[in-house]
Design a protein around this motif. Structure first.
Motif, PDB file in Angstrom:
ATOM      1  N   LYS A 232       0.810  -1.276   0.001  1.00  0.00           N
ATOM      2  CA  LYS A 232       0.093   0.005   0.060  1.00  0.00           C
ATOM      3  C   LYS A 232       0.899   1.291   0.091  1.00  0.00           C
ATOM      4  O   LYS A 232       0.581   2.250  -0.814  1.00  0.00           O
ATOM      5  N   TYR A 233       1.899   1.265   0.929  1.00  0.00           N
ATOM      6  CA  TYR A 233       2.891   2.354   1.042  1.00  0.00           C
ATOM      7  C   TYR A 233       3.846   2.359   0.126  1.00  0.00           C
ATOM      8  O   TYR A 233       5.085   3.125   0.410  1.00  0.00           O
ATOM      9  N   LEU A 234       4.148   1.359  -0.751  1.00  0.00           N
ATOM     10  CA  LEU A 234       5.221   1.264  -1.692  1.00  0.00           C
ATOM     11  C   LEU A 234       6.660   0.994  -1.248  1.00  0.00           C
ATOM     12  O   LEU A 234       7.690   1.826  -1.782  1.00  0.00           O
ATOM     13  N   ILE A 235       6.631   0.111  -0.058  1.00  0.00           N
ATOM     14  CA  ILE A 235       7.968  -0.043   0.455  1.00  0.00           C
ATOM     15  C   ILE A 235       8.283  -1.363  -0.338  1.00  0.00           C
ATOM     16  O   ILE A 235       8.394  -2.455   0.132  1.00  0.00           O
ATOM     17  N   ASP A 236       8.883  -1.257  -1.476  1.00  0.00           N
ATOM     18  CA  ASP A 236       9.060  -2.432  -2.226  1.00  0.00           C
ATOM     19  C   ASP A 236      10.183  -3.567  -1.767  1.00  0.00           C
ATOM     20  O   ASP A 236       9.772  -4.589  -1.848  1.00  0.00           O
ATOM     21  N   ASP A 237      11.131  -3.102  -1.054  1.00  0.00           N
ATOM     22  CA  ASP A 237      12.111  -3.976  -0.666  1.00  0.00           C
ATOM     23  C   ASP A 237      11.580  -4.814   0.435  1.00  0.00           C
ATOM     24  O   ASP A 237      11.863  -6.102   0.637  1.00  0.00           O
ATOM     25  N   LEU A 238      10.774  -4.200   1.331  1.00  0.00           N
ATOM     26  CA  LEU A 238      10.175  -4.907   2.400  1.00  0.00           C
ATOM     27  C   LEU A 238       9.038  -5.934   2.116  1.00  0.00           C
ATOM     28  O   LEU A 238       9.005  -7.012   2.427  1.00  0.00           O
ATOM     29  N   LYS A 239       8.309  -5.433   1.081  1.00  0.00           N
ATOM     30  CA  LYS A 239       7.095  -6.435   0.457  1.00  0.00           C
ATOM     31  C   LYS A 239       8.006  -7.502  -0.183  1.00  0.00           C
ATOM     32  O   LYS A 239       7.300  -8.800   0.050  1.00  0.00           O
TER      33      LYS A 239
END
Length: 202
Positions: free
Chosen positions: A76-83
């Motif tokens: 949702k908040y575009l934290i790509d590396d964590l996703k």
């Protein structure tokens, strides 16, 4: 971010009483937006942001539900590396089962709860991760519902009509496969009798 503070403010006066309706909530004279993110998901994400390196974050306490929440929040908040990390962790240790004899153990351990299976299907649909669907569908299609309490059966109502249809199709396919295998073994006492009506086989 330069024009963040120049955005239009709510029309409700800051000193208006808070009647509990969305859009009219004021706290200490400041209007704020109500979010529907879970506090636990936010807390888990903060563990990764401070410090900012994934290897230093404590992750052993996170279960499948925690990781699915992290994927939703990070997406949702575009934290790509964590996703990406959370999706990989789910694949390696929680939702994707190994193709070896230990699969039965993992299936019983992870997918024995119908409500969990439903949650996995909803998560996979919401986050466009179809790789997590097969085991959840398989577990629901092979479940012995006669031994389940009513609340477990009712959890299927949370699924779409299409997904409930897929589960039913899986059960039918499994029944047919068992009959076919049984007919190949005469010692089981199963034989094919052909119905005279339009070639129906029963």
């Amino acid at each position: 971010m330069a024009d963040l503070l120049s955005l239009p403010q709510p029309s409700v006066p800051l000193n208006a009483p808070n009647d509990g309706t969305l859009g009219d909530i004021v706290f200490n004279g400041v209007p704020f937006v109500v979010l529907h993110d879970k506090a636990l998901d936010f807390a888990n994400v903060l563990d990764f942001i401070y410090p900012k390196t994934l290897p230093l974050a404590r992750t052993t306490h996170l279960d499948a539900d925690d990781l699915m929440g992290i994927v939703r929040f990070a997406g949702k908040y575009l934290i790509d590396d964590l996703k990406d990390w959370a999706v990989m962790e789910l694949s390696d240790n929680h939702l994707i089962l190994p193709q070896d004899p230990s699969s039965k153990y993992y299936l019983d351990r992870h997918y024995s709860n119908p409500s969990f299976c439903v949650a996995v299907i909803q998560f996979a649909r919401e986050c466009s991760l179809p790789g997590f669907l097969p085991f959840a569908f398989y577990a629901l299609a092979t479940e012995d519902w006669d031994r389940r309490p009513m609340e477990d059966i009712l959890c299927l109502d949370q699924l779409s009509l299409e997904d409930r249809h897929r589960i039913q199709c899986g059960r039918i396919a499994l029944t047919r496969a068992v009959i076919e295998k049984g007919c190949e073994r005469p010692e089981y006492g199963i034989s094919r009798e052909f119905c005279p009506n339009a070639g129906c086989r029963k």
